[in-house]
Design a protein around this motif. Sequence first.
Motif, PDB file in Angstrom:
ATOM      1  N   ARG A  36       0.384 -61.979 -21.739  1.00 59.24           N
ATOM      2  CA  ARG A  36      -0.202 -60.792 -21.045  1.00 59.24           C
ATOM      3  C   ARG A  36      -0.048 -59.463 -22.071  1.00 59.24           C
ATOM      4  O   ARG A  36      -0.667 -58.496 -21.760  1.00 59.24           O
ATOM      5  CB  ARG A  36       0.534 -60.538 -19.795  1.00 59.24           C
ATOM      6  CG  ARG A  36       0.336 -61.546 -18.871  1.00 59.24           C
ATOM      7  CD  ARG A  36       1.334 -61.411 -17.658  1.00 59.24           C
ATOM      8  NE  ARG A  36       1.293 -62.534 -16.614  1.00 59.24           N
ATOM      9  CZ  ARG A  36       0.357 -62.773 -15.911  1.00 59.24           C
ATOM     10  NH1 ARG A  36      -0.409 -61.755 -15.421  1.00 59.24           N
ATOM     11  NH2 ARG A  36       0.276 -63.766 -15.060  1.00 59.24           N
ATOM     12  N   GLY A  37       0.728 -59.641 -22.862  1.00 56.47           N
ATOM     13  CA  GLY A  37       1.214 -58.615 -23.579  1.00 56.47           C
ATOM     14  C   GLY A  37       2.248 -57.922 -22.930  1.00 56.47           C
ATOM     15  O   GLY A  37       2.490 -57.905 -21.744  1.00 56.47           O
ATOM     16  N   TYR A  38       2.840 -56.655 -23.519  1.00 50.36           N
ATOM     17  CA  TYR A  38       3.971 -55.812 -23.127  1.00 50.36           C
ATOM     18  C   TYR A  38       3.468 -55.032 -21.808  1.00 50.36           C
ATOM     19  O   TYR A  38       4.141 -55.278 -20.855  1.00 50.36           O
ATOM     20  CB  TYR A  38       4.358 -54.877 -24.079  1.00 50.36           C
ATOM     21  CG  TYR A  38       5.593 -54.172 -23.619  1.00 50.36           C
ATOM     22  CD1 TYR A  38       6.893 -54.754 -23.728  1.00 50.36           C
ATOM     23  CD2 TYR A  38       5.587 -52.744 -23.007  1.00 50.36           C
ATOM     24  CE1 TYR A  38       7.949 -54.073 -23.533  1.00 50.36           C
ATOM     25  CE2 TYR A  38       6.504 -52.073 -22.771  1.00 50.36           C
ATOM     26  CZ  TYR A  38       7.891 -52.584 -22.925  1.00 50.36           C
ATOM     27  OH  TYR A  38       8.980 -52.126 -22.308  1.00 50.36           O
ATOM     28  N   GLU A  39       2.345 -54.253 -22.143  1.00 49.19           N
ATOM     29  CA  GLU A  39       2.188 -53.553 -20.640  1.00 49.19           C
ATOM     30  C   GLU A  39       1.897 -54.261 -19.238  1.00 49.19           C
ATOM     31  O   GLU A  39       2.106 -53.764 -18.480  1.00 49.19           O
ATOM     32  CB  GLU A  39       0.714 -52.717 -20.991  1.00 49.19           C
ATOM     33  CG  GLU A  39       1.097 -51.723 -22.183  1.00 49.19           C
ATOM     34  CD  GLU A  39       0.127 -50.714 -22.444  1.00 49.19           C
ATOM     35  OE1 GLU A  39      -0.867 -50.427 -21.371  1.00 49.19           O
ATOM     36  OE2 GLU A  39      -0.009 -50.107 -23.341  1.00 49.19           O
ATOM     37  N   LYS A  40       1.003 -55.450 -19.684  1.00 51.30           N
ATOM     38  CA  LYS A  40       0.766 -56.156 -18.095  1.00 51.30           C
ATOM     39  C   LYS A  40       1.753 -56.885 -17.866  1.00 51.30           C
ATOM     40  O   LYS A  40       1.824 -57.570 -16.750  1.00 51.30           O
ATOM     41  CB  LYS A  40      -0.657 -56.829 -18.402  1.00 51.30           C
ATOM     42  CG  LYS A  40      -1.713 -56.123 -18.388  1.00 51.30           C
ATOM     43  CD  LYS A  40      -3.051 -56.630 -18.189  1.00 51.30           C
ATOM     44  CE  LYS A  40      -3.530 -57.418 -19.511  1.00 51.30           C
ATOM     45  NZ  LYS A  40      -4.616 -58.194 -19.246  1.00 51.30           N
ATOM     46  N   THR A  41       2.894 -57.265 -18.553  1.00 57.40           N
ATOM     47  CA  THR A  41       4.050 -58.100 -18.291  1.00 57.40           C
ATOM     48  C   THR A  41       4.957 -57.251 -17.336  1.00 57.40           C
ATOM     49  O   THR A  41       5.224 -55.886 -17.717  1.00 57.40           O
ATOM     50  CB  THR A  41       4.902 -58.646 -19.171  1.00 57.40           C
ATOM     51  OG1 THR A  41       3.914 -59.544 -19.871  1.00 57.40           O
ATOM     52  CG2 THR A  41       6.133 -59.490 -18.888  1.00 57.40           C
ATOM     53  N   SER A  42       5.501 -57.600 -16.235  1.00 59.99           N
ATOM     54  CA  SER A  42       6.493 -57.026 -15.300  1.00 59.99           C
ATOM     55  C   SER A  42       7.754 -57.744 -15.111  1.00 59.99           C
ATOM     56  O   SER A  42       7.554 -59.034 -15.295  1.00 59.99           O
ATOM     57  CB  SER A  42       5.862 -56.558 -13.869  1.00 59.99           C
ATOM     58  OG  SER A  42       5.851 -57.920 -13.155  1.00 59.99           O
TER      59      SER A  42
END
Lengths: 209, 209
Positions: free
Chosen positions: A43-49
């Motif tokens: 997902r990449g950094y931003e979309k990972t929670s």
Amino acid sequence: MTGPAGTGPVRRGRGRPSRTETAAAPATRDRILEAAREEFSERGYEKTSVRGIAKAAGVDSALVHHYFGTKEQVFESAIEIVFAPALNAPETIAQGPREGVGERLARFFLGVWENPTTRTPLLAILRSAVNNETAAAVFRRLIATQLLRRISGQLDLPDAELRAELAAAQMVGVALLRHVIKVEPIASADLEELVARLAPVVQGHLTRP
Amino acid sequence: MTGPAGTGPVRRGRGRPSRTETAAAPATRDRILEAAREEFSERGYEKTSVRGIAKAAGVDSALVHHYFGTKEQVFESAIEIVFAPALNAPETIAQGPREGVGERLARFFLGVWENPTTRTPLLAILRSAVNNETAAAVFRRLIATQLLRRISGQLDLPDAELRAELAAAQMVGVALLRHVIKVEPIASADLEELVARLAPVVQGHLTRP
């Protein structure tokens, strides 16, 4: 940065667990890191929670925060492990004859990208750092404090760090076109042919007077 | 597409625009493409919407669809223009003496990345293609159908396409570390020093027997 033998890497930050907890936790911690690498690479950094990582690891989000801290710290811990073999590699690679260092480095680097298991965390770093400044900053910090310092210690030439980065740029560029963009003919090129073509370039960057 | 200019903003009517409407379009089309490049470069492919592009360009979403089609087609149109100078460049670059082609190409490529105006669409492509398969496919198609065919027509050597991609990999890797990840010392290195170091590498990839 490793802790007492057998306890795995010691984590920095506010959520740092006690010795006892660390000793009991390796399996859970590894599962969380594994899940984090999968999530960040897909997902990449931003979309990972942190919540998504916790879910993938089958634990509560609070536990992820407890062991690793913020999302940024989870990211750093997840990708730090990728640097471990890379950090030891230059020493091994530098031990052979100097004129073969380009080939050994090209073979090592491309080999890491050929293997889907070791490719996952690299994709996580690349996808994240290209799109997110926080992730890019983590990546820069790891490169600067760990990788470059070691390499420049081994190359007794002026501009050792710039040389190392130019060699890295050639190899990262190949990985990008071959494994991320997947453009032909480089995507299907024979690994040995690529090693043969990159070896003199890497060698030149590192050792050309 | 000719007709009186300056007829004001084009509004989407039923079906195709009239002659008069089309005549007014170039400025609006350019504004939409400009907005698209800005959006794609800042947000990447996935997070960019036709609606957001329309808003940034000060037009209705329907107009964007009307001129360009789907988001994928907007993306392709937005980045295609980047390839125009790149497509003409190899011809100019190839015209000088063969032994200087590496330096001319390195200087051209790095120069495009130094200028913020021309860097924006490149960042749009890179950020988008790294994270989204649709964007990567558009990028692959443009590389394969336009860039590689021309380059291999100019290099009368076996594996001309692979050679071109290895040279591109070196330069893309430098752009990535310098302008996207911004890792030192390559981020602040002098442009002329980089050109001097890359020239023999690009030259070698393209012309080494």
